[in-house]
Design a protein around this motif. Sequence first.
Motif: not given
Length: 235
Positions: A15-16, A110-120, A130-132, A158-170
Amino acid sequence: MAGGDELKVLGVWTSPYVIRVRVALNLKSLPYEYVEENLGSKSALLLASNPVHKTVPVLLHGARPVNESQVILQYIDEVYASTGIPSLLPTDPHERAAARFWAAYVDDKIGSAWQGMLFTCTTEEERAEAVARAVAALETLEGAFEECSKGKAFFGGDAIGFVDVVLGGYLGWFGAVDKMIGRRLIDPARTPLLARWEERFRAAEAAEGVVPDDADKMLEFLPTILAWINAPKSK
Ligand SMILES: N[C@@H](CCC(=O)N[C@@H](CS)C(=O)NCC(=O)O)C(=O)O
């Protein structure tokens, strides 16, 4: 603190939303117990801890549950603010607002595209659409990276922050989709900044063993997730 100060995460390894919480806890060197859930037969603890959505991740701080991954990230930031552990969110209010904006964008687009690419998706045309959408959102995020990172390694500087971990989960699922479609979602030719960001994020100690790097294993697990999604909802 009711039930002590221990941290426990209820999650699913692919799970992302779970991955981002685990990376954040690792970044902050916070020890936690990880409990793998079977979403086809949710534990009593999960149902009692997240009665509204019944989703993972749940963070249990002592006996107290915190739900919704982005809320959990902000909770961790606030609770451990005075320990000297760097904050995920920037201190400047405008930069903080920008980080929250882009994190919301990631989960929306990204979340809705991810669902579309793999699950729906039910046809290859639907998958391609969905890839597009994912690729278009990543191109927008390439610009966001330039703005937020100011030439540094991460959205957070310089360090991993909020957006990094949110996107990195995918990223684990991106690897699996790359294998499925035979090309890279984070394409170094189209989104060179994000391609280098991906390498740095994957190489970070906090991501080790948490951000999946085995696309075949992810794809082997896909039918299990599809079975969960398609099962009649009893709980
Ligand atoms: N917005 C939630 C999304 C969490 C979510 O959708 N988790 C999925 C796993 S990836 C889940 O638990 N699904 C079970 C269900 O919907 O019953 C968050 O950020 O925590």
